[in-house]
Design a protein around this motif. Structure first.
Motif, PDB file in Angstrom:
ATOM      1  N   ILE A 155       0.657  -1.102  -0.211  1.00 60.17           N
ATOM      2  CA  ILE A 155       0.146   0.167  -0.004  1.00 60.17           C
ATOM      3  C   ILE A 155       0.790   1.374  -0.324  1.00 60.17           C
ATOM      4  CG2 ILE A 155      -1.423   1.095   0.902  1.00 60.17           C
ATOM      5  CD1 ILE A 155      -3.082  -1.352   2.372  1.00 60.17           C
ATOM      6  N   MET A 156       2.113   1.476   0.666  1.00 59.66           N
ATOM      7  CA  MET A 156       3.040   2.636   0.734  1.00 59.66           C
ATOM      8  C   MET A 156       3.376   2.248  -0.701  1.00 59.66           C
ATOM      9  SD  MET A 156       2.548   3.548   3.666  1.00 59.66           S
ATOM     10  CE  MET A 156       4.424   4.372   4.233  1.00 59.66           C
ATOM     11  N   ASP A 157       3.749   1.696  -0.853  1.00 64.98           N
ATOM     12  CA  ASP A 157       4.550   1.752  -2.467  1.00 64.98           C
ATOM     13  C   ASP A 157       3.713   2.378  -3.389  1.00 64.98           C
ATOM     14  OD1 ASP A 157       6.390   1.250  -4.453  1.00 64.98           O
ATOM     15  OD2 ASP A 157       5.844  -1.133  -4.679  1.00 64.98           O
ATOM     16  N   ALA A 158       2.293   1.576  -3.468  1.00 66.52           N
ATOM     17  CA  ALA A 158       1.218   1.771  -4.139  1.00 66.52           C
ATOM     18  C   ALA A 158       1.118   3.810  -4.048  1.00 66.52           C
ATOM     19  CB  ALA A 158       0.216   0.967  -3.931  1.00 66.52           C
ATOM     20  N   ILE A 159       0.953   4.058  -2.522  1.00 66.96           N
ATOM     21  CA  ILE A 159       0.667   5.423  -2.151  1.00 66.96           C
ATOM     22  C   ILE A 159       1.676   6.583  -2.897  1.00 66.96           C
ATOM     23  CG2 ILE A 159       0.238   7.567  -0.550  1.00 66.96           C
ATOM     24  CD1 ILE A 159      -0.064   4.746   1.061  1.00 66.96           C
ATOM     25  N   TYR A 160       2.966   5.803  -3.218  1.00 69.86           N
ATOM     26  CA  TYR A 160       3.998   6.756  -3.352  1.00 69.86           C
ATOM     27  C   TYR A 160       4.215   7.018  -5.280  1.00 69.86           C
ATOM     28  CZ  TYR A 160       9.266   7.488  -4.537  1.00 69.86           C
ATOM     29  OH  TYR A 160      10.227   8.150  -5.098  1.00 69.86           O
ATOM     30  N   HIS A 161       3.423   5.739  -5.557  1.00 71.11           N
ATOM     31  CA  HIS A 161       3.503   5.614  -6.762  1.00 71.11           C
ATOM     32  C   HIS A 161       2.191   6.424  -7.779  1.00 71.11           C
ATOM     33  CE1 HIS A 161       4.630   4.307 -11.510  1.00 71.11           C
ATOM     34  NE2 HIS A 161       3.020   4.198 -10.978  1.00 71.11           N
ATOM     35  N   LEU A 162       1.544   6.837  -6.493  1.00 73.84           N
ATOM     36  CA  LEU A 162       0.314   7.418  -7.640  1.00 73.84           C
ATOM     37  C   LEU A 162       0.766   8.665  -6.999  1.00 73.84           C
ATOM     38  CD1 LEU A 162      -3.080   5.960  -6.002  1.00 73.84           C
ATOM     39  CD2 LEU A 162      -2.013   5.914  -8.363  1.00 73.84           C
ATOM     40  N   VAL A 163       1.014   8.979  -5.890  1.00 71.83           N
ATOM     41  CA  VAL A 163       1.633  10.641  -5.660  1.00 71.83           C
ATOM     42  C   VAL A 163       2.785  11.403  -6.485  1.00 71.83           C
ATOM     43  CG1 VAL A 163       2.798  12.396  -4.008  1.00 71.83           C
ATOM     44  CG2 VAL A 163       0.992  10.937  -3.467  1.00 71.83           C
ATOM     45  N   ALA A 164       3.859  10.049  -6.946  1.00 73.69           N
ATOM     46  CA  ALA A 164       4.467  10.928  -7.712  1.00 73.69           C
ATOM     47  C   ALA A 164       4.315  10.823  -8.767  1.00 73.69           C
ATOM     48  CB  ALA A 164       5.603  10.016  -7.314  1.00 73.69           C
ATOM     49  N   ASN A 165       3.271  10.103  -9.443  1.00 71.67           N
ATOM     50  CA  ASN A 165       2.788  10.166 -11.312  1.00 71.67           C
ATOM     51  C   ASN A 165       1.158  10.778 -10.733  1.00 71.67           C
ATOM     52  OD1 ASN A 165       4.514   8.386 -12.947  1.00 71.67           O
ATOM     53  ND2 ASN A 165       4.368   7.403 -10.771  1.00 71.67           N
ATOM     54  N   PRO A 166       1.403  11.937 -10.906  1.00 73.99           N
ATOM     55  CA  PRO A 166      -0.334  12.477 -11.235  1.00 73.99           C
ATOM     56  C   PRO A 166      -1.208  12.474 -11.568  1.00 73.99           C
ATOM     57  CG  PRO A 166       1.596  14.091 -11.036  1.00 73.99           C
ATOM     58  CD  PRO A 166       2.206  13.404 -10.782  1.00 73.99           C
ATOM     59  N   GLU A 167      -0.586  12.221 -13.431  1.00 69.01           N
ATOM     60  CA  GLU A 167      -1.112  11.505 -14.747  1.00 69.01           C
ATOM     61  C   GLU A 167      -1.974  10.910 -14.057  1.00 69.01           C
ATOM     62  OE1 GLU A 167       2.652   9.947 -14.893  1.00 69.01           O
ATOM     63  OE2 GLU A 167       2.201  11.329 -14.039  1.00 69.01           O
ATOM     64  N   GLN A 396       8.363 -10.434  -6.300  1.00 66.51           N
ATOM     65  CA  GLN A 396       7.825  -9.940  -7.400  1.00 66.51           C
ATOM     66  C   GLN A 396       6.652 -10.135  -7.321  1.00 66.51           C
ATOM     67  OE1 GLN A 396      10.469 -11.477  -7.338  1.00 66.51           O
ATOM     68  NE2 GLN A 396      11.865 -10.122  -8.572  1.00 66.51           N
ATOM     69  N   ASP A 397       5.983 -11.008  -6.448  1.00 65.90           N
ATOM     70  CA  ASP A 397       4.522 -10.772  -5.354  1.00 65.90           C
ATOM     71  C   ASP A 397       4.354  -9.801  -5.329  1.00 65.90           C
ATOM     72  OD1 ASP A 397       4.124 -13.239  -7.327  1.00 65.90           O
ATOM     73  OD2 ASP A 397       4.321 -14.348  -5.164  1.00 65.90           O
ATOM     74  N   MET A 398       4.753  -9.250  -4.341  1.00 66.45           N
ATOM     75  CA  MET A 398       4.570  -7.786  -3.854  1.00 66.45           C
ATOM     76  C   MET A 398       4.454  -6.210  -4.978  1.00 66.45           C
ATOM     77  SD  MET A 398       6.232  -7.319  -0.167  1.00 66.45           S
ATOM     78  CE  MET A 398       8.439  -7.382  -0.998  1.00 66.45           C
ATOM     79  N   GLU A 399       5.124  -6.611  -5.690  1.00 67.29           N
ATOM     80  CA  GLU A 399       5.922  -5.549  -6.744  1.00 67.29           C
ATOM     81  C   GLU A 399       4.058  -6.003  -7.580  1.00 67.29           C
ATOM     82  OE1 GLU A 399       8.428  -6.509  -9.719  1.00 67.29           O
ATOM     83  OE2 GLU A 399      10.079  -5.107  -7.574  1.00 67.29           O
ATOM     84  N   LYS A 400       3.532  -7.052  -7.466  1.00 74.01           N
ATOM     85  CA  LYS A 400       1.891  -7.354  -8.695  1.00 74.01           C
ATOM     86  C   LYS A 400       1.003  -6.698  -7.698  1.00 74.01           C
ATOM     87  CE  LYS A 400       3.186  -9.097 -12.628  1.00 74.01           C
ATOM     88  NZ  LYS A 400       2.682  -7.792 -13.657  1.00 74.01           N
ATOM     89  N   ALA A 401       1.021  -6.856  -6.361  1.00 75.99           N
ATOM     90  CA  ALA A 401      -0.115  -5.918  -5.706  1.00 75.99           C
ATOM     91  C   ALA A 401       0.677  -4.533  -6.221  1.00 75.99           C
ATOM     92  CB  ALA A 401       0.070  -6.800  -3.713  1.00 75.99           C
ATOM     93  N   THR A 402       1.359  -4.584  -5.679  1.00 76.43           N
ATOM     94  CA  THR A 402       1.541  -2.871  -5.952  1.00 76.43           C
ATOM     95  C   THR A 402       0.603  -2.195  -6.835  1.00 76.43           C
ATOM     96  OG1 THR A 402       3.539  -2.153  -4.471  1.00 76.43           O
ATOM     97  CG2 THR A 402       2.673  -0.605  -6.384  1.00 76.43           C
ATOM     98  N   GLU A 403       0.858  -2.918  -7.892  1.00 76.63           N
ATOM     99  CA  GLU A 403       0.091  -3.065 -10.035  1.00 76.63           C
ATOM    100  C   GLU A 403      -1.115  -2.767  -9.434  1.00 76.63           C
ATOM    101  OE1 GLU A 403       2.073  -4.040 -13.126  1.00 76.63           O
ATOM    102  OE2 GLU A 403       4.443  -4.418 -12.091  1.00 76.63           O
TER     103      GLU A 403
END
Length: 416
Positions: A155-167, A396-403
């Motif tokens: 979840i923290m990784d996904a938050i980081y990605h969403l905020v860093a990519n406002p598009e 790799q499974d953690m990365e896919k959960a973030t995606e």
């Protein structure tokens, strides 16, 4: 479909989180049950504030709340992502030393701090799907804490990605990190009005691609026994030991069915989890599980019948069975909101994974949240063999959960 500009931060976060002891305590009456859970929660608030979630905070009961503001003009339902910070009381979570086994090739994993602790492919068939991946385990002395710190990190990784990519367009997204899930009190003091979400997702599942929209229904039970105590030197024909009555009740439970070790899939069980007492009084604690309300009632009737039959052999003793509700099958609620499950299935598929809708032989915070008014299925986090020293998760499974989390936010926006 992989995420553009994705930089994996879940692994780094996870390796740090698991080294913080957050074990909950079922004997404690405080909320949270252990103050040390807040050590991780305070770190999460600090990181959320650094990412830019200005309202991130920790409340007195150990809950972390935060908001990602909407960046779309559409009228989008507010969704929540939830994971728990505590680890199971069943195995030590103090001094966790995570180990990364890179480029796994099907070998048995011997844990370095205790060579008798071996994670064998033959006993963990999901490892067969991890060839070439990087497997994270503990060192052999403790559990790992992937349940549920993998979900927290994702979840923290996904938050980081969403905020860093406002598009990436999305509605308002709420974050909830809970204490005490492992002892059944993960939602005891949650403030859903403050949370302000319409639908939720726990990130606390096992196998890659799984979505759990059905849980056990669960009751707790206690048999309280009053026997007859006498001096053991003068007890013939008089003593009726409450401890022996308790032992007979347990001994008379079905041997080849209705227990955790003899059931699978949608079969329920009666499971004694504790016994205490002395000659005069004793008690047995049970958990009772089934996927249907009628199944629970049948198991409870059987337990009462066994108790009565044993008591008939002890005319001067008595026993009482008390049953209380713990949680219910969240499918009863989720079937009324099919889009919640459908969007999650689509998000998993967009991450390039085969989506599998499954039942879980257990419960999640989502079980209770669903009945509290927040329909909340459970998405995979990749955690395996939890509550013990053989726990593992793959990078790799953690990365896919973030995606999956990021795609899910987009899908709600697209369908608004």
């Amino acid at each position: 479909m992989s995420l553009l500009n994705y930089k994996n931060t879940s692994t780094k976060r996870f390796l740090e989180y698991v080294q913080i002891d957050t074990q909950s305590d079922p004997e404690s009456e405080s909320q949270p049950s252990t103050e040390k859970q807040k050590n991780l929660s305070r770190l999460l608030v600090k990181e959320l504030l650094e990412i830019g979630l200005k309202d991130a905070h920790l409340d007195e009961y150990g809950y972390v709340y935060a908001t990602i503001p909407a960046n779309s003009d559409k009228d989008i339902p507010v969704i929540c992502f939830c994971s728990h910070v505590d680890t199971s009381p069943d195995c030590s979570g103090e001094g966790v030393k995570p180990v990364i086994h890179k480029n796994y090739q099907g070998q048995d994993l011997v844990l370095p701090d205790d060579n008798e602790q071996i994670i064998r492919l033959s006993e963990h068939p999901d490892l067969a799907h991890q060839l070439g991946n990087d497997i994270i385990t503990a060192s052999g002395k403790t559990l790992l804490g992937a349940d549920n710190k993998a979900g927290v990190a994702e979840i923290m990784d996904a938050i980081y990605h969403l905020v860093a990519n406002p598009e990436i367009k999305h509605g308002t997204i709420k974050i909830l990190f809970t204490p005490d899930e492992e002892i059944g009190r993960g939602t005891a003091k949650v403030d859903l009005e403050k949370l302000g979400a319409s639908f939720g997702y726990t990130i606390d599942g096992e196998t890659l691609g799984s979505l759990e929209d059905e849980t056990f229904s669960a009751d707790g039970a206690r048999i309280s026994i009053t026997g007859v105590s006498q001096h053991p030197g003068f007890a013939k024909g008089r003593m009726e030991s409450a401890l022996k009555i308790a032992a007979e009740i347990i001994s008379n439970l079905p041997k080849h069915t209705l227990s955790p070790e003899t059931t699978e899939e949608k079969e329920g069980f009666i499971h004694p989890v504790g016994i205490s007492g002395a000659v005069e009084t004793a008690s047995i604690e049970f958990i009772i599980r089934d996927f249907t309300e009628s199944g629970l009632k049948n198991h409870e009737s059987l337990l009462e019948k066994i108790m009565s039959e044993v008591l008939s052999l002890y005319p001067n003793s008595k026993a009482e069975l008390k049953v209380w509700e713990q949680y219910r099958n969240m499918k009863e609620i989720l079937d009324g909101y099919p889009q919640v499950t459908a969007y999650a299935m689509e998000a998993i598929q967009r991450a390039g994974i085969e989506a599998r809708q499954m039942s879980i032989r257990g419960g999640t915070d989502g079980s209770r949240l669903s009945f509290m008014g927040l329909p909340c299925p459970n998405i995979f986090a990749g955690e395996h063999a939890f509550h013990g020293k053989h726990e593992w998760v793959s990078v790799q499974d953690m990365e896919k959960a973030t995606e999956t989390i990021v795609h899910l936010c987009q899908i709600w926006e697209e369908n608004a």
